[in-house]
Design an enzyme around this catalytic site. Structure first.
Site, PDB file in Angstrom:
ATOM      1  N   ALA A 224     -43.858 -64.820  23.312  1.00  0.00           N
ATOM      2  CA  ALA A 224     -45.016 -65.202  24.135  1.00  0.00           C
ATOM      3  C   ALA A 224     -46.101 -65.810  23.241  1.00  0.00           C
ATOM      4  O   ALA A 224     -46.655 -66.874  23.547  1.00  0.00           O
ATOM      5  CB  ALA A 224     -45.556 -63.980  24.877  1.00  0.00           C
ATOM      6  N   CYS A 277     -53.545 -62.689  15.775  1.00  0.00           N
ATOM      7  CA  CYS A 277     -52.173 -62.593  16.287  1.00  0.00           C
ATOM      8  C   CYS A 277     -51.311 -63.838  16.080  1.00  0.00           C
ATOM      9  O   CYS A 277     -50.211 -63.729  15.547  1.00  0.00           O
ATOM     10  CB  CYS A 277     -52.207 -62.252  17.765  1.00  0.00           C
TER      11      CYS A 277
HETATM   12  P1  NAD Z   1     -57.012 -53.298  14.299  1.00  0.00           P
HETATM   13  O1  NAD Z   1     -56.948 -53.588  12.856  1.00  0.00           O
HETATM   14  O2  NAD Z   1     -58.236 -53.664  15.084  1.00  0.00           O
HETATM   15  O3  NAD Z   1     -56.782 -51.733  14.546  1.00  0.00           O
HETATM   16  C1  NAD Z   1     -55.785 -50.992  13.930  1.00  0.00           C
HETATM   17  C2  NAD Z   1     -56.348 -49.616  13.563  1.00  0.00           C
HETATM   18  O4  NAD Z   1     -55.291 -48.783  13.112  1.00  0.00           O
HETATM   19  C3  NAD Z   1     -57.378 -49.645  12.443  1.00  0.00           C
HETATM   20  O5  NAD Z   1     -58.605 -49.113  12.917  1.00  0.00           O
HETATM   21  C4  NAD Z   1     -56.745 -48.766  11.345  1.00  0.00           C
HETATM   22  O6  NAD Z   1     -57.690 -47.985  10.638  1.00  0.00           O
HETATM   23  C5  NAD Z   1     -55.820 -47.898  12.148  1.00  0.00           C
HETATM   24  N1  NAD Z   1     -54.727 -47.313  11.362  1.00  0.00           N
HETATM   25  C6  NAD Z   1     -53.873 -47.932  10.501  1.00  0.00           C
HETATM   26  N2  NAD Z   1     -52.979 -47.060  10.022  1.00  0.00           N
HETATM   27  C7  NAD Z   1     -53.266 -45.845  10.573  1.00  0.00           C
HETATM   28  C8  NAD Z   1     -52.686 -44.551  10.469  1.00  0.00           C
HETATM   29  N3  NAD Z   1     -51.609 -44.336   9.700  1.00  0.00           N
HETATM   30  N4  NAD Z   1     -53.252 -43.542  11.164  1.00  0.00           N
HETATM   31  C9  NAD Z   1     -54.333 -43.765  11.949  1.00  0.00           C
HETATM   32  N5  NAD Z   1     -54.910 -44.973  12.099  1.00  0.00           N
HETATM   33  C10 NAD Z   1     -54.386 -46.000  11.421  1.00  0.00           C
HETATM   34  O7  NAD Z   1     -55.742 -53.991  14.950  1.00  0.00           O
HETATM   35  P2  NAD Z   1     -55.549 -54.506  16.462  1.00  0.00           P
HETATM   36  O8  NAD Z   1     -56.149 -55.866  16.620  1.00  0.00           O
HETATM   37  O9  NAD Z   1     -55.945 -53.411  17.388  1.00  0.00           O
HETATM   38  O10 NAD Z   1     -53.984 -54.695  16.505  1.00  0.00           O
HETATM   39  C11 NAD Z   1     -53.099 -53.600  16.516  1.00  0.00           C
HETATM   40  C12 NAD Z   1     -51.705 -54.092  16.840  1.00  0.00           C
HETATM   41  O11 NAD Z   1     -51.692 -54.687  18.148  1.00  0.00           O
HETATM   42  C13 NAD Z   1     -51.173 -55.183  15.903  1.00  0.00           C
HETATM   43  O12 NAD Z   1     -49.794 -55.011  15.742  1.00  0.00           O
HETATM   44  C14 NAD Z   1     -51.448 -56.468  16.667  1.00  0.00           C
HETATM   45  O13 NAD Z   1     -50.548 -57.501  16.306  1.00  0.00           O
HETATM   46  C15 NAD Z   1     -51.217 -56.039  18.089  1.00  0.00           C
HETATM   47  N6  NAD Z   1     -51.933 -56.822  19.093  1.00  0.00           N
HETATM   48  C16 NAD Z   1     -53.224 -57.209  18.889  1.00  0.00           C
HETATM   49  C17 NAD Z   1     -53.910 -57.904  19.877  1.00  0.00           C
HETATM   50  C18 NAD Z   1     -55.329 -58.339  19.684  1.00  0.00           C
HETATM   51  O14 NAD Z   1     -55.826 -59.093  20.510  1.00  0.00           O
HETATM   52  N7  NAD Z   1     -56.023 -57.908  18.659  1.00  0.00           N
HETATM   53  C19 NAD Z   1     -53.278 -58.202  21.088  1.00  0.00           C
HETATM   54  C20 NAD Z   1     -51.962 -57.784  21.272  1.00  0.00           C
HETATM   55  C21 NAD Z   1     -51.312 -57.090  20.271  1.00  0.00           C
HETATM   56  C1  UDX Z   2     -53.531 -63.964  21.907  1.00  0.00           C
HETATM   57  C2  UDX Z   2     -52.691 -64.015  23.191  1.00  0.00           C
HETATM   58  O1  UDX Z   2     -53.306 -64.899  24.124  1.00  0.00           O
HETATM   59  C3  UDX Z   2     -52.568 -62.624  23.777  1.00  0.00           C
HETATM   60  O2  UDX Z   2     -51.722 -62.642  24.907  1.00  0.00           O
HETATM   61  C4  UDX Z   2     -51.999 -61.696  22.731  1.00  0.00           C
HETATM   62  O3  UDX Z   2     -51.905 -60.380  23.238  1.00  0.00           O
HETATM   63  C5  UDX Z   2     -52.842 -61.703  21.475  1.00  0.00           C
HETATM   64  O4  UDX Z   2     -52.980 -63.052  20.992  1.00  0.00           O
HETATM   65  P1  UDX Z   2     -56.127 -63.835  21.384  1.00  0.00           P
HETATM   66  O5  UDX Z   2     -55.720 -64.302  20.034  1.00  0.00           O
HETATM   67  O6  UDX Z   2     -56.972 -62.633  21.499  1.00  0.00           O
HETATM   68  O7  UDX Z   2     -54.836 -63.560  22.289  1.00  0.00           O
HETATM   69  O8  UDX Z   2     -56.911 -65.018  22.147  1.00  0.00           O
HETATM   70  P2  UDX Z   2     -56.420 -66.393  22.803  1.00  0.00           P
HETATM   71  O9  UDX Z   2     -57.179 -66.592  24.038  1.00  0.00           O
HETATM   72  O10 UDX Z   2     -54.974 -66.478  22.904  1.00  0.00           O
HETATM   73  O11 UDX Z   2     -56.936 -67.472  21.753  1.00  0.00           O
HETATM   74  C6  UDX Z   2     -56.353 -67.616  20.467  1.00  0.00           C
HETATM   75  C7  UDX Z   2     -56.960 -68.793  19.756  1.00  0.00           C
HETATM   76  O12 UDX Z   2     -56.540 -70.017  20.364  1.00  0.00           O
HETATM   77  C8  UDX Z   2     -58.493 -68.827  19.797  1.00  0.00           C
HETATM   78  O13 UDX Z   2     -58.973 -69.284  18.555  1.00  0.00           O
HETATM   79  C9  UDX Z   2     -58.783 -69.826  20.888  1.00  0.00           C
HETATM   80  O14 UDX Z   2     -60.035 -70.439  20.745  1.00  0.00           O
HETATM   81  C10 UDX Z   2     -57.648 -70.827  20.674  1.00  0.00           C
HETATM   82  N1  UDX Z   2     -57.332 -71.636  21.861  1.00  0.00           N
HETATM   83  C11 UDX Z   2     -56.926 -71.020  23.009  1.00  0.00           C
HETATM   84  C12 UDX Z   2     -57.401 -73.020  21.796  1.00  0.00           C
HETATM   85  O15 UDX Z   2     -57.755 -73.586  20.766  1.00  0.00           O
HETATM   86  N2  UDX Z   2     -57.060 -73.757  22.906  1.00  0.00           N
HETATM   87  C13 UDX Z   2     -56.642 -73.173  24.073  1.00  0.00           C
HETATM   88  O16 UDX Z   2     -56.344 -73.908  25.023  1.00  0.00           O
HETATM   89  C14 UDX Z   2     -56.576 -71.751  24.131  1.00  0.00           C
END
Ligand code: NAD
Ligand code: UDX
Length: 463
Positions: A224, A277
């Site tokens: 995705a 991501c």
């Molecule tokens: P983040 O860095 O904001 O949060 C992760 C947290 O985990 C940190 O606060 C860290 O201290 C904690 N941590 C690490 N190891 C630990 C342990 N052993 N015990 C307890 N805490 C621990 O990361 P995030 O953005 O929340 O992303 C988390 C996961 O979700 C990643 O795999 C990411 O790819 C995925 N994901 C992120 C997004 C997004 O938009 N940020 C969306 C979908 C999926």
């Molecule tokens: C992305 C996925 O959308 C989400 O489903 C997944 O769980 C995590 O990664 P995120 O990275 O939080 O989410 O934001 P997203 O809205 O996807 O934007 C990602 C980047 O692409 C941003 O920098 C945004 O500004 C850029 N973007 C997005 C563009 O440049 N053009 C677009 O048309 C859309």
């Protein structure tokens, strides 16, 4: 199985909002979010709801409502694991910065630590849910650790990737396009799937809850993100061609987006995608493909990243070229530092790389972002290790007021699409700038003709 206690390891951008929404929608379930980072947990528990560590529209209200009722934030990881029936692992899985797979593979050390901790603490059967984005077949490794170091306890591993996007996390969680749950085909595996389906059923209709095998679920998440990022690189590739040919990328995007097979979303040309991501997950996909010897598959997806890097560099090169081939000692005002609007997250933000390029050319960068502090801006630049900490500090100033940030600047560069930028008094900004005054709109959010009528030299992306 009646679920009454859930814990989530990792109180980050995913763990925090996801659990806050589960707690809101499932008042019968006690939800505890744990993290090793004491500062982060203290911020989640801060009495002043404006101080929670993540800015997301609507999140403060939901956290305030649930906190202390059935939503808890704690550093006591072991207690939370011990008490929970379902344990979500939502820790970070960044790109490896060392060893085999450096710069490409996902670093699974935090995942493994969680698995080992669960194995050592658990005294009764647990459902362990991969919420983090993981390479396909990671569940196998987690299962192996749990089965070999556990206390004879039965573990079921589910994959339940998160699809929320930052800036719209709360809405995405409340109204998800789908919930994906992958599990083992065995009877126990199916029971575990149903237990998690039961949690989501509190607010998500059955037609939106998709169950698959574990590997499909893990790989669907990477797929995705790869598809979404690929659309952005595709339109950004076209933006360069538009600039050479007199076509307008906004018009092209609209024209192709009206084809129902293509659709209008994720076709906005920009300075390049950022965020924690897309790049990480595609690099990981490339690494996995290579590790199976699928070099054509790997090369195909790698091109999405190559194009994105090119787009960021193209933006900074264009600024230098347009400003008469030198930005030395010129003040360039950045409107926006976050990787997209409505978030305080700056991970992999295009702004960091554009600033780095311009500082190499001895520009002075003034930053205004409604949600990002000066400390964070400098920390982002320091992480690149391009120059010393003091050299970065000497090259970048942050402002709390956008008009002050723009005063005396030679150029304004829009790096984030914050809505407020559109509302600004652009005449006032123009009056206070050096002339000729340039606007480089890396998000195509401003009205070029209006700015040109004021006197600006305006350049959007792809026109
Ligand atoms: P983040 O860095 O904001 O949060 C992760 C947290 O985990 C940190 O606060 C860290 O201290 C904690 N941590 C690490 N190891 C630990 C342990 N052993 N015990 C307890 N805490 C621990 O990361 P995030 O953005 O929340 O992303 C988390 C996961 O979700 C990643 O795999 C990411 O790819 C995925 N994901 C992120 C997004 C997004 O938009 N940020 C969306 C979908 C999926
Ligand atoms: C992305 C996925 O959308 C989400 O489903 C997944 O769980 C995590 O990664 P995120 O990275 O939080 O989410 O934001 P997203 O809205 O996807 O934007 C990602 C980047 O692409 C941003 O920098 C945004 O500004 C850029 N973007 C997005 C563009 O440049 N053009 C677009 O048309 C859309």
């Amino acid at each position: 199985m009646k679920i009454t206690k859930i814990c989530c390891i990792g109180a980050g951008y995913v763990g925090g909002p996801t659990m806050a929404v589960i707690a809101q929608k499932c008042p019968q379930i006690e939800v505890t979010v744990v993290d090793l980072n004491e500062e982060r947990i203290a911020a989640w528990n801060d009495e002043n709801i404006d101080n929670i560590p993540i800015y997301e529209p609507g999140l403060g209200k939901i956290v305030a409502e649930g906190r202390g009722r059935n939503l808890f934030f704690s550093t006591d990881v072991e207690k939370a694991i011990d008490e929970a029936q379902i344990i979500f692992i939502s820790v970070n899985t960044p790109t490896k910065t060392y060893g085999k797979g450096k710069g490409m593979a996902a670093d699974l050390k935090y995942i493994e630590l969680c698995a080992r901790q669960i194995a050592s603490v658990a005294k009764d059967n647990k459902i362990v849910v991969e919420k983090s984005t993981l390479p396909v077949r990671t569940a196998e490794a987690i299962k192996s650790i749990l089965d070999h170091t556990g206390n004879g306890v039965q573990f079921q591993i589910l994959s339940n990737p998160e699809f929320l996007a930052e800036g719209t996390a709360v809405q995405d969680l409340l109204n998800p396009d789908r919930i994906l749950i992958g599990g083992d085909p065995s009877e126990e595996g199916q029971k575990a799937i149903q237990a998690l389906v039961g949690v989501y059923s509190n607010w998500v209709t059955a037609d939106k809850i998709l169950t698959t095998n574990v590997w499909s679920s893990e790989l669907s998440k990477l797929t995705a993100n790869a598809f979404l990022a690929q659309r952005i690189s595709s339109i950004n590739a076209m933006s360069e061609l538009c600039e050479k040919t007199g076509a307008d990328v906004n018009e092209v995007a609209k024209a192709i987006g009206m084809d129902s097979r293509i659709g209008p979303k994720f076709l906005k040309a920009s300075v390049g995608f950022g965020g924690s991501c897309f790049q990480k997950d595609i690099l990981n996909l490339v690494y996995i493909a290579k590790s199976y010897g699928l070099n054509e598959v790997a090369d195909y997806w790698e091109q999405v990243i190559i194009m994105n890097d090119h787009q960021k560099r193209r933006f900074s090169n264009n600024i230098v070229q347009t400003l008469y081939n030198t930005v030395s000692d010129k003040k360039i005002c950045f409107l926006g530092w976050a990787f997209k609007k409505d978030t305080n997250d700056t991970r992999e933000s295009a702004a960091i790389y554009v600033a780095d390029d311009l500082i190499n050319e001895h520009a002075k960068i003034a930053v205004y972002d409604p949600k990002v502090s000066r400390k964070k801006v400098l920390a982002d630049l320091d992480c690149l290790e391009t120059r010393t900490v003091s050299a970065n500090a000497a090259s970048v100033v942050s402002f709390d007021d956008p008009y002050e940030a723009c005063a005396n600047a030679h150029a304004v560069a829009v790096l984030t699409e914050w809505d407020e930028f559109i509302q600004y008094d652009w005449q006032k900004i123009y009056d206070a700038m050096q002339k000729p005054a340039f606007v480089f709109d890396g998000r195509n959010i401003l009205d070029g003709p209006t700015l040109e009528a004021i006197g600006f030299v305006y350049q959007g992306i792809g026109s």
